[in-house]
Each structure stands twice: as C-alpha cells, then as structure tokens.
Design a protein around this motif. Structure first.
Motif, PDB file in Angstrom:
ATOM      1  N   LEU A  44     -10.589  -2.526 -42.490  1.00 58.80           N
ATOM      2  CA  LEU A  44     -11.144  -2.192 -41.185  1.00 58.80           C
ATOM      3  C   LEU A  44     -11.517  -3.476 -40.475  1.00 58.80           C
ATOM      4  O   LEU A  44     -11.833  -4.477 -41.123  1.00 58.80           O
ATOM      5  CB  LEU A  44     -12.391  -1.311 -41.356  1.00 58.80           C
ATOM      6  CG  LEU A  44     -13.080  -0.822 -40.091  1.00 58.80           C
ATOM      7  CD1 LEU A  44     -12.160   0.109 -39.309  1.00 58.80           C
ATOM      8  CD2 LEU A  44     -14.367  -0.098 -40.446  1.00 58.80           C
ATOM      9  N   ARG A  46     -13.904  -4.617 -36.996  1.00 57.18           N
ATOM     10  CA  ARG A  46     -14.769  -4.212 -35.882  1.00 57.18           C
ATOM     11  C   ARG A  46     -14.624  -5.204 -34.734  1.00 57.18           C
ATOM     12  O   ARG A  46     -14.460  -6.400 -34.954  1.00 57.18           O
ATOM     13  CB  ARG A  46     -16.228  -4.162 -36.328  1.00 57.18           C
ATOM     14  CG  ARG A  46     -16.529  -3.032 -37.286  1.00 57.18           C
ATOM     15  CD  ARG A  46     -18.022  -2.881 -37.528  1.00 57.18           C
ATOM     16  NE  ARG A  46     -18.672  -4.139 -37.803  1.00 57.18           N
ATOM     17  CZ  ARG A  46     -18.997  -4.589 -39.014  1.00 57.18           C
ATOM     18  NH1 ARG A  46     -18.724  -3.873 -40.078  1.00 57.18           N
ATOM     19  NH2 ARG A  46     -19.603  -5.743 -39.161  1.00 57.18           N
ATOM     20  N   LEU A  47     -14.711  -4.697 -33.529  1.00 60.20           N
ATOM     21  CA  LEU A  47     -14.638  -5.563 -32.358  1.00 60.20           C
ATOM     22  C   LEU A  47     -15.772  -6.574 -32.425  1.00 60.20           C
ATOM     23  O   LEU A  47     -16.891  -6.248 -32.807  1.00 60.20           O
ATOM     24  CB  LEU A  47     -14.725  -4.736 -31.082  1.00 60.20           C
ATOM     25  CG  LEU A  47     -13.684  -3.622 -30.941  1.00 60.20           C
ATOM     26  CD1 LEU A  47     -13.832  -2.938 -29.600  1.00 60.20           C
ATOM     27  CD2 LEU A  47     -12.290  -4.162 -31.119  1.00 60.20           C
ATOM     28  N   GLN A  49     -15.924  -9.122 -34.472  1.00 59.04           N
ATOM     29  CA  GLN A  49     -15.979  -9.825 -35.757  1.00 59.04           C
ATOM     30  C   GLN A  49     -15.206 -11.133 -35.676  1.00 59.04           C
ATOM     31  O   GLN A  49     -14.154 -11.212 -35.046  1.00 59.04           O
ATOM     32  CB  GLN A  49     -15.384  -8.980 -36.886  1.00 59.04           C
ATOM     33  CG  GLN A  49     -16.332  -7.952 -37.418  1.00 59.04           C
ATOM     34  CD  GLN A  49     -15.761  -7.239 -38.636  1.00 59.04           C
ATOM     35  OE1 GLN A  49     -14.684  -6.664 -38.546  1.00 59.04           O
ATOM     36  NE2 GLN A  49     -16.481  -7.259 -39.732  1.00 59.04           N
TER      37      GLN A  49
END
Length: 74
Positions: A44, A46-47, A49
């Motif tokens: 995954l 996340r925006l 990161q």
C-alpha cells in the motif's frame, strides 16, 4: 545500464492497479506502473509518503519503496 536512485513524495496511488505518480523534490511529476510498485515489495502507498525510486537510463521508474526500506537489488 546506469540506474539512478531518487526520492520524492507519493502524489497519486490507485490500489486497484497499483500504479500512480510521485513528485520529485524539484517538482517534477513521474508516473510509475504496477511492475515498479511490485518490485519494491510494498502492499500500500499513502498520499504524501516519502518514497525512494530506482530509475533506468530512460528515466522510467523501475522500483519504488518507502525511504525507510531498502530498494531491491537491480
């Protein structure tokens, strides 16, 4: 073949396709595909990161992972 490691920030990520874009520190936006995402061993993203990437001679991202994790060997 020269491979370049750079850092950036996740801008867009589609978990269905496991592809997206990153912003390099100079503001350049680069796309990454499913193969590059899978090569880094992530599940995954996340925006926002921080990520590090390996690019090929053409500038295409070939591996992507978090800055705290090692990139796979070329």
């Amino acid at each position: 073949m020269t491979r370049t490691e750079v850092q950036g920030t996740a801008r867009v990520f589609d978990p269905a396709t496991r592809s997206g874009t990153v912003l390099l520190d100079d503001g350049t936006e680069l796309a990454f595909d499913t193969a590059a995402f899978d090569a880094g061993g992530l599940r995954l993203l996340r925006l926002g990161q921080r990520v590090k990437m390996r690019r090929d001679d053409a500038g295409r991202i070939v591996a992507l992972t978090l800055v705290t994790l090692p990139l796979p060997l070329p």
